[in-house]
Design a protein around this motif. Structure first.
Motif, PDB file in Angstrom:
ATOM      1  N   ILE A 165       0.839  -1.197   0.000  1.00  0.00           N
ATOM      2  CA  ILE A 165       0.000   0.000   0.000  1.00  0.00           C
ATOM      3  C   ILE A 165       0.877   1.250   0.000  1.00  0.00           C
ATOM      4  O   ILE A 165       1.672   1.465   0.917  1.00  0.00           O
ATOM      5  CB  ILE A 165      -0.928   0.042   1.232  1.00  0.00           C
ATOM      6  CG1 ILE A 165      -1.665  -1.287   1.419  1.00  0.00           C
ATOM      7  CG2 ILE A 165      -1.908   1.190   1.103  1.00  0.00           C
ATOM      8  CD1 ILE A 165      -2.667  -1.620   0.369  1.00  0.00           C
ATOM      9  N   SER A 166       0.712   2.089  -1.000  1.00  0.00           N
ATOM     10  CA  SER A 166       1.475   3.337  -1.074  1.00  0.00           C
ATOM     11  C   SER A 166       0.754   4.452  -0.326  1.00  0.00           C
ATOM     12  O   SER A 166      -0.440   4.342   0.001  1.00  0.00           O
ATOM     13  CB  SER A 166       1.652   3.750  -2.540  1.00  0.00           C
ATOM     14  OG  SER A 166       0.412   4.200  -3.080  1.00  0.00           O
ATOM     15  N   SER A 167       1.455   5.542  -0.108  1.00  0.00           N
ATOM     16  CA  SER A 167       0.823   6.699   0.535  1.00  0.00           C
ATOM     17  C   SER A 167      -0.289   7.251  -0.350  1.00  0.00           C
ATOM     18  O   SER A 167      -1.310   7.737   0.154  1.00  0.00           O
ATOM     19  CB  SER A 167       1.868   7.781   0.819  1.00  0.00           C
ATOM     20  OG  SER A 167       2.511   8.195  -0.380  1.00  0.00           O
ATOM     21  N   PHE A 168      -0.118   7.186  -1.679  1.00  0.00           N
ATOM     22  CA  PHE A 168      -1.162   7.666  -2.586  1.00  0.00           C
ATOM     23  C   PHE A 168      -2.456   6.873  -2.360  1.00  0.00           C
ATOM     24  O   PHE A 168      -3.557   7.425  -2.396  1.00  0.00           O
ATOM     25  CB  PHE A 168      -0.739   7.489  -4.044  1.00  0.00           C
ATOM     26  CG  PHE A 168       0.418   8.351  -4.484  1.00  0.00           C
ATOM     27  CD1 PHE A 168       1.106   9.159  -3.596  1.00  0.00           C
ATOM     28  CD2 PHE A 168       0.816   8.348  -5.804  1.00  0.00           C
ATOM     29  CE1 PHE A 168       2.178   9.943  -4.013  1.00  0.00           C
ATOM     30  CE2 PHE A 168       1.879   9.129  -6.242  1.00  0.00           C
ATOM     31  CZ  PHE A 168       2.563   9.926  -5.343  1.00  0.00           C
ATOM     32  N   GLN A 169      -2.316   5.563  -2.138  1.00  0.00           N
ATOM     33  CA  GLN A 169      -3.490   4.711  -1.945  1.00  0.00           C
ATOM     34  C   GLN A 169      -4.109   4.905  -0.558  1.00  0.00           C
ATOM     35  O   GLN A 169      -5.328   4.805  -0.395  1.00  0.00           O
ATOM     36  CB  GLN A 169      -3.102   3.244  -2.164  1.00  0.00           C
ATOM     37  CG  GLN A 169      -2.736   2.952  -3.614  1.00  0.00           C
ATOM     38  CD  GLN A 169      -2.007   1.629  -3.773  1.00  0.00           C
ATOM     39  OE1 GLN A 169      -1.171   1.264  -2.948  1.00  0.00           O
ATOM     40  NE2 GLN A 169      -2.303   0.911  -4.843  1.00  0.00           N
ATOM     41  N   LEU A 170      -3.275   5.203   0.439  1.00  0.00           N
ATOM     42  CA  LEU A 170      -3.789   5.393   1.797  1.00  0.00           C
ATOM     43  C   LEU A 170      -4.590   6.685   1.949  1.00  0.00           C
ATOM     44  O   LEU A 170      -5.390   6.821   2.879  1.00  0.00           O
ATOM     45  CB  LEU A 170      -2.634   5.390   2.799  1.00  0.00           C
ATOM     46  CG  LEU A 170      -2.059   4.022   3.149  1.00  0.00           C
ATOM     47  CD1 LEU A 170      -0.786   4.174   3.973  1.00  0.00           C
ATOM     48  CD2 LEU A 170      -3.084   3.175   3.910  1.00  0.00           C
ATOM     49  N   GLU A 171      -4.387   7.644   1.041  1.00  0.00           N
ATOM     50  CA  GLU A 171      -5.117   8.909   1.127  1.00  0.00           C
ATOM     51  C   GLU A 171      -6.629   8.708   1.037  1.00  0.00           C
ATOM     52  O   GLU A 171      -7.392   9.543   1.531  1.00  0.00           O
ATOM     53  CB  GLU A 171      -4.681   9.843  -0.007  1.00  0.00           C
ATOM     54  CG  GLU A 171      -3.312  10.464   0.159  1.00  0.00           C
ATOM     55  CD  GLU A 171      -2.991  11.384  -1.002  1.00  0.00           C
ATOM     56  OE1 GLU A 171      -2.548  12.512  -0.741  1.00  0.00           O
ATOM     57  OE2 GLU A 171      -3.159  10.978  -2.168  1.00  0.00           O
ATOM     58  N   THR A 172      -7.058   7.620   0.394  1.00  0.00           N
ATOM     59  CA  THR A 172      -8.478   7.471   0.071  1.00  0.00           C
ATOM     60  C   THR A 172      -9.099   6.229   0.712  1.00  0.00           C
ATOM     61  O   THR A 172     -10.030   5.648   0.171  1.00  0.00           O
ATOM     62  CB  THR A 172      -8.667   7.419  -1.454  1.00  0.00           C
ATOM     63  OG1 THR A 172      -7.722   6.491  -2.016  1.00  0.00           O
ATOM     64  CG2 THR A 172      -8.456   8.790  -2.077  1.00  0.00           C
ATOM     65  N   VAL A 173      -8.568   5.787   1.867  1.00  0.00           N
ATOM     66  CA  VAL A 173      -9.198   4.666   2.569  1.00  0.00           C
ATOM     67  C   VAL A 173     -10.169   5.202   3.624  1.00  0.00           C
ATOM     68  O   VAL A 173      -9.938   6.257   4.217  1.00  0.00           O
ATOM     69  CB  VAL A 173      -8.161   3.717   3.218  1.00  0.00           C
ATOM     70  CG1 VAL A 173      -7.273   3.106   2.158  1.00  0.00           C
ATOM     71  CG2 VAL A 173      -7.337   4.421   4.277  1.00  0.00           C
ATOM     72  N   HIS A 174     -11.269   4.455   3.831  1.00  0.00           N
ATOM     73  CA  HIS A 174     -12.278   4.827   4.818  1.00  0.00           C
ATOM     74  C   HIS A 174     -12.497   3.689   5.821  1.00  0.00           C
ATOM     75  O   HIS A 174     -12.364   3.888   7.013  1.00  0.00           O
ATOM     76  CB  HIS A 174     -13.599   5.173   4.124  1.00  0.00           C
ATOM     77  CG  HIS A 174     -13.485   6.289   3.143  1.00  0.00           C
ATOM     78  ND1 HIS A 174     -13.342   7.605   3.511  1.00  0.00           N
ATOM     79  CD2 HIS A 174     -13.467   6.293   1.778  1.00  0.00           C
ATOM     80  CE1 HIS A 174     -13.251   8.375   2.440  1.00  0.00           C
ATOM     81  NE2 HIS A 174     -13.325   7.592   1.376  1.00  0.00           N
ATOM     82  N   GLU A 175     -12.822   2.506   5.312  1.00  0.00           N
ATOM     83  CA  GLU A 175     -13.109   1.362   6.179  1.00  0.00           C
ATOM     84  C   GLU A 175     -12.038   0.272   6.076  1.00  0.00           C
ATOM     85  O   GLU A 175     -12.110  -0.717   6.808  1.00  0.00           O
ATOM     86  CB  GLU A 175     -14.481   0.772   5.814  1.00  0.00           C
ATOM     87  CG  GLU A 175     -15.617   1.752   6.037  1.00  0.00           C
ATOM     88  CD  GLU A 175     -16.967   1.171   5.657  1.00  0.00           C
ATOM     89  OE1 GLU A 175     -17.022  -0.013   5.246  1.00  0.00           O
ATOM     90  OE2 GLU A 175     -17.967   1.900   5.764  1.00  0.00           O
ATOM     91  N   PHE A 176     -11.085   0.427   5.219  1.00  0.00           N
ATOM     92  CA  PHE A 176     -10.029  -0.569   5.006  1.00  0.00           C
ATOM     93  C   PHE A 176      -9.393  -0.949   6.338  1.00  0.00           C
ATOM     94  O   PHE A 176      -8.906  -0.097   7.077  1.00  0.00           O
ATOM     95  CB  PHE A 176      -8.979   0.001   4.063  1.00  0.00           C
ATOM     96  CG  PHE A 176      -7.791  -0.897   3.834  1.00  0.00           C
ATOM     97  CD1 PHE A 176      -7.924  -2.087   3.139  1.00  0.00           C
ATOM     98  CD2 PHE A 176      -6.539  -0.537   4.308  1.00  0.00           C
ATOM     99  CE1 PHE A 176      -6.831  -2.919   2.916  1.00  0.00           C
ATOM    100  CE2 PHE A 176      -5.437  -1.354   4.091  1.00  0.00           C
ATOM    101  CZ  PHE A 176      -5.591  -2.550   3.391  1.00  0.00           C
ATOM    102  N   CYS A 177      -9.386  -2.258   6.649  1.00  0.00           N
ATOM    103  CA  CYS A 177      -8.918  -2.717   7.957  1.00  0.00           C
ATOM    104  C   CYS A 177      -8.163  -4.035   7.814  1.00  0.00           C
ATOM    105  O   CYS A 177      -8.783  -5.103   7.749  1.00  0.00           O
ATOM    106  CB  CYS A 177     -10.100  -2.881   8.909  1.00  0.00           C
ATOM    107  SG  CYS A 177      -9.622  -3.424  10.563  1.00  0.00           S
ATOM    108  N   PRO A 178      -6.845  -4.001   7.773  1.00  0.00           N
ATOM    109  CA  PRO A 178      -6.068  -5.234   7.681  1.00  0.00           C
ATOM    110  C   PRO A 178      -6.008  -5.973   9.020  1.00  0.00           C
ATOM    111  O   PRO A 178      -6.013  -5.354  10.086  1.00  0.00           O
ATOM    112  CB  PRO A 178      -4.684  -4.743   7.261  1.00  0.00           C
ATOM    113  CG  PRO A 178      -4.609  -3.339   7.743  1.00  0.00           C
ATOM    114  CD  PRO A 178      -6.005  -2.794   7.715  1.00  0.00           C
ATOM    115  N   GLN A 179      -5.933  -7.288   8.945  1.00  0.00           N
ATOM    116  CA  GLN A 179      -5.719  -8.099  10.147  1.00  0.00           C
ATOM    117  C   GLN A 179      -4.354  -7.795  10.752  1.00  0.00           C
ATOM    118  O   GLN A 179      -4.181  -7.698  11.963  1.00  0.00           O
ATOM    119  CB  GLN A 179      -5.818  -9.585   9.793  1.00  0.00           C
ATOM    120  CG  GLN A 179      -5.572 -10.540  10.952  1.00  0.00           C
ATOM    121  CD  GLN A 179      -6.716 -10.556  11.948  1.00  0.00           C
ATOM    122  OE1 GLN A 179      -7.833 -10.182  11.605  1.00  0.00           O
ATOM    123  NE2 GLN A 179      -6.436 -10.975  13.172  1.00  0.00           N
TER     124      GLN A 179
END
Length: 460
Positions: A165-179
């Protein structure tokens, strides 16, 4: 947000955008495609996927009355959030998603997520191999080259997905929840996009924002920012690894051995001379992968089986060939100064260093300090060559050669390097000024090297 009955705008028609469009269509979501580059024709866009033949395509300007019909906009990672068009969508109540959020919305099973400025690809690939050695259904996705959206529909409750996961991709997460998540390190990068270091750090740390009890975040103890961040985590458990300190709990490197410390006991995991990977930074990547694997229940012996055989990833301090006693290494994935520092540290012989490329507003001082007498000559190309040359001279390093192309730079190094020396492509910059990607840059370099002649009996 539930996608049922909603209409989604997919912004960007590259690999990520097309994969997002295909996923949405497969789930019965009404969509349109948006491409701001009018040089890309509607026919070229439709040719990218058969399922796009009846999808509306908007090119050029995106007007307010066009925005009004959408509830969700799925942005490709290359689209900055501070563009006026994104601001306009937010003002009009359109929810902004990225490909990671979209994929997670439809995916099933466990997710392991890896971020950090450097080491993401190696750690993700290694973790993926370990998962494949234990679990029957594993997907390795994300910034590593396979869009998460392209495989999300294939996941089941038994799937383990490992995502870079890049910083560009993390800018637009809302509910994303990794174990289990990992933040490998945070050093200055992409400041042309994120503007401040504080904002960049906040975005990286947001990988944990939805994690809670029973979930783990793996952190580098040697990164002071991450050490402090782990102490502030609530609910999610921080698990540290260290390449310089003995830990009471966690993984640490000491005297060429990686140890697992738990419940007051230290257990040797593997000796570094048993690994196929070189360099302290790679030992940190190994420890992160071990920690992530243990966090999702992989037995340590199954982990070690993979550690002994894993040979790394292309374009990251990748051995290319030895020709006339000169060793050639491809570190095209060294796209920022901190990553390139690891490249030069891994060299054990005098080195001709090829650097330069797209300007991400980086500072090159620490990279030049890391030359530490190893660099015979610094051979520069690309948009940043004058900036890097000036920084090198300020540091007292003057053995600098300016070249117009990678071909010219590689040929110069090939002519100059003598038996017992090395040639290293480790640009400390992104590739976008001269190449489509760091992969293309690395592949061209390897092809050039192979053209200089390989040892008898060796083929590529």
């Amino acid at each position: 947000m539930d996608t049922k009955g909603k209409k989604a705008l997919v912004a960007g028609t590259g690999i990520s955008g097309i994969a997002a469009a295909e996923l949405l269509l497969s789930k019965g979501v009404d969509i349109a495609l948006y491409e701001g580059n009018t040089d890309i024709t509607e026919e070229q866009i439709r040719a990218k996927s058969e399922c796009l033949k009846d999808v509306p395509i908007i090119r050029g300007d995106l007007k307010r009355d066009e925005i009004e019909q959408f509830s969700i906009a799925v942005l490709s990672p290359g689209i900055p959030l501070d563009l006026p068009i994104v601001g306009r969508m937010c003002e009009m109540g359109v929810e902004i998603w990225g490909e990671i959020e979209l994929a997670y919305h439809f995916a099933k099973g466990k997710v392991i997520a890896v971020t950090g400025t450097n080491g993401k690809t190696t750690t993700t690939a290694l973790t993926g191999k370990i998962m494949e050695n234990y679990f029957p259904d594993v997907k390795v996705v994300g910034n590593i080259g396979v869009p998460y959206t392209s495989l999300a529909a294939q996941t089941t409750d038994e799937t383990v997905t490992v995502a870079e996961i890049s910083s560009f991709q993390l800018e637009t997460v809302h509910e994303f929840c990794p174990q289990a998540s990992a933040i490998l390190n945070i050093t200055p990068d992409h400041l042309n996009r994120h503007h401040t270091m504080e904002n960049y750090i906040r975005i990286k740390e947001s990988i944990t924002k939805n994690q809670g009890e029973g979930q783990v975040c793996v952190l580098n103890y040697e990164d002071e920012k991450l050490r402090a961040f782990g102490q502030k985590l609530s609910g999610v458990k921080a698990f540290y690894f260290s390449s310089a300190h003995r830990l009471e709990t966690g993984l640490y490197l000491e005297d060429g051995v990686i140890y697992l410390a738990k419940d007051g006991k230290q257990k040797p995991v593997i000796r570094t001379d048993e690994l196929q990977l070189l360099g302290r930074h790679n030992y940190e990547n190994v420890m992160a992968a071990v920690a992530l694997s243990l966090a999702v229940g992989v037995p340590l012996p199954k982990v070690v089986e993979v550690l002994r055989t894993f040979q790394g990833v292309a374009h990251r301090i990748e051995y290319v060939a030895e020709i006339a006693g000169v060793r050639y290494y491809n570190d095209s994935k060294g796209t920022n100064p901190d990553a390139a520092i690891q490249g030069i540290r891994a060299m054990d012989r005098p080195t001709y260093l090829i650097g330069g490329g797209y300007d991400k507003q980086s500072d090159y001082g620490e990279w030049i300090d890391a030359f530490d007498g190893k660099v015979r000559e610094l051979v520069l190309i690309g948009e940043t060559k004058d900036k890097i040359a000036a920084a090198a001279r300020e540091k007292g390093f003057t053995d600098i050669v300016m070249c117009g192309t990678l071909e010219e730079a590689a040929a110069y190094c090939h002519r100059q390097a003598k038996e017992g020396e090395a040639v290293l492509l480790s640009p400390a910059c992104a590739s976008w000024d001269m190449f489509k990607s760091y992969e293309q840059r690395g592949d061209i370099f390897k092809k050039l090297v192979y053209g200089y002649g390989l040892p008898e009996g060796e083929t590529k």
